[in-house]
Design a protein around this motif. Sequence first.
Motif, short mmCIF file in Angstrom:
data_model
loop_
_atom_site.label_atom_id
_atom_site.label_comp_id
_atom_site.label_asym_id
_atom_site.label_seq_id
_atom_site.Cartn_x
_atom_site.Cartn_y
_atom_site.Cartn_z
N GLU A 258 -10.14 -5.97 -14.48
CA GLU A 258 -10.83 -6.88 -13.43
C GLU A 258 -10.35 -8.08 -13.15
O GLU A 258 -9.81 -8.68 -14.26
CB GLU A 258 -12.41 -6.93 -13.69
CG GLU A 258 -13.13 -7.61 -12.64
CD GLU A 258 -14.64 -7.93 -13.02
OE1 GLU A 258 -15.19 -8.87 -12.54
OE2 GLU A 258 -15.27 -7.10 -13.85
N VAL B 164 -0.96 -1.00 -3.22
CA VAL B 164 -1.84 -1.70 -4.04
C VAL B 164 -2.83 -0.72 -4.78
O VAL B 164 -3.29 0.17 -4.21
CB VAL B 164 -2.78 -2.71 -3.16
CG1 VAL B 164 -3.91 -3.31 -3.93
CG2 VAL B 164 -2.20 -3.72 -2.37
N PRO C 16 -10.32 -13.42 -5.94
CA PRO C 16 -11.53 -13.11 -4.92
C PRO C 16 -12.17 -14.27 -4.13
O PRO C 16 -12.07 -15.45 -4.69
CB PRO C 16 -12.67 -12.36 -5.81
CG PRO C 16 -12.39 -13.24 -7.10
CD PRO C 16 -11.05 -13.49 -7.26
N ASP D 130 -6.01 -1.05 -6.93
CA ASP D 130 -7.25 -1.77 -7.38
C ASP D 130 -7.72 -1.47 -8.79
O ASP D 130 -7.36 -0.41 -9.42
CB ASP D 130 -8.50 -1.47 -6.29
CG ASP D 130 -8.06 -2.26 -5.03
OD1 ASP D 130 -7.32 -3.07 -4.94
OD2 ASP D 130 -8.16 -0.99 -3.94
N ALA D 131 -8.36 -2.51 -9.15
CA ALA D 131 -8.94 -2.39 -10.65
C ALA D 131 -10.02 -1.37 -10.96
O ALA D 131 -10.14 -0.77 -11.86
CB ALA D 131 -9.47 -3.56 -11.01
N ASP D 132 -10.76 -0.97 -9.93
CA ASP D 132 -11.83 0.19 -9.97
C ASP D 132 -11.42 1.43 -9.76
O ASP D 132 -11.77 2.52 -9.51
CB ASP D 132 -12.92 -0.20 -9.06
CG ASP D 132 -12.63 -0.57 -7.52
OD1 ASP D 132 -11.43 -0.38 -7.08
OD2 ASP D 132 -13.68 -0.34 -6.75
N TYR D 133 -9.90 1.68 -9.37
CA TYR D 133 -9.38 3.10 -8.85
C TYR D 133 -9.21 3.55 -9.99
O TYR D 133 -8.27 3.24 -11.02
CB TYR D 133 -8.06 2.96 -7.96
CG TYR D 133 -7.42 4.36 -7.87
CD1 TYR D 133 -8.08 5.14 -6.95
CD2 TYR D 133 -6.21 4.37 -8.42
CE1 TYR D 133 -7.48 6.28 -6.66
CE2 TYR D 133 -5.61 5.59 -7.94
CZ TYR D 133 -6.27 6.28 -7.08
OH TYR D 133 -5.76 7.68 -6.86
N TYR E 83 -7.30 -8.35 -11.51
CA TYR E 83 -5.89 -8.01 -11.33
C TYR E 83 -5.81 -6.60 -10.63
O TYR E 83 -6.72 -6.03 -10.32
CB TYR E 83 -5.21 -7.46 -12.90
CG TYR E 83 -5.17 -8.63 -13.90
CD1 TYR E 83 -4.18 -9.47 -13.89
CD2 TYR E 83 -6.07 -8.91 -14.40
CE1 TYR E 83 -3.96 -10.52 -14.92
CE2 TYR E 83 -6.29 -10.05 -15.61
CZ TYR E 83 -4.99 -10.82 -15.35
OH TYR E 83 -4.99 -11.92 -16.40
N PHE E 84 -4.52 -6.38 -10.18
CA PHE E 84 -4.27 -5.37 -9.35
C PHE E 84 -3.02 -4.91 -9.75
O PHE E 84 -2.15 -5.41 -10.19
CB PHE E 84 -4.37 -5.29 -7.92
CG PHE E 84 -3.49 -6.32 -7.24
CD1 PHE E 84 -2.46 -5.56 -6.40
CD2 PHE E 84 -3.36 -7.56 -7.16
CE1 PHE E 84 -1.46 -6.39 -5.71
CE2 PHE E 84 -2.46 -8.55 -6.41
CZ PHE E 84 -1.43 -7.91 -6.10
#
Length: 144
Positions: free
Chosen positions: A54, A80, A119, A82-85, A56-57
């Motif tokens: 979280e 990109v 963010p 994402d951290a939640d992918y 970062y990407f």
Amino acid sequence: MKINIKRLTEDAKLPHRGTEYAAGYDLYSALPKTVVFPHSTTKVSTGIAMEIPEGYFGAIFARSGLATKQGLRPANCVGVVDADYRGEIIVALHNDTDVKQEIAAGERVAQLVIMPFLPVEFNEVENLSETVRGEGGFGSTGKQ
């Protein structure tokens, strides 16, 4: 920092830095053979998925040699992750040349840089603060 990574295929290669001070980690093709036709885009499997922390990407950039010598680059210029992918990392590789290009399994196709981001919340206003530059853009500051 440690990042959890999962091989989705037995032969998938983990990202690797070419030198001690390299910012990017090479991403490798996990397909037996990929063809990228002239002026078209092909999705290249890497056979890996990861948990980016979280805050970062993962930024997917072109490999300079591949882009300058073979005309192959990520289709969106910078991908990109994402951290939640949690799905497979796939590189959309675009061929800018008039020549059909072939990518073999285990060949480096892009590089991944893990980067922090901030963010933010957007605050809608009627006016923005004044600056010397103002609304000048697209070369408004001159060439030299």
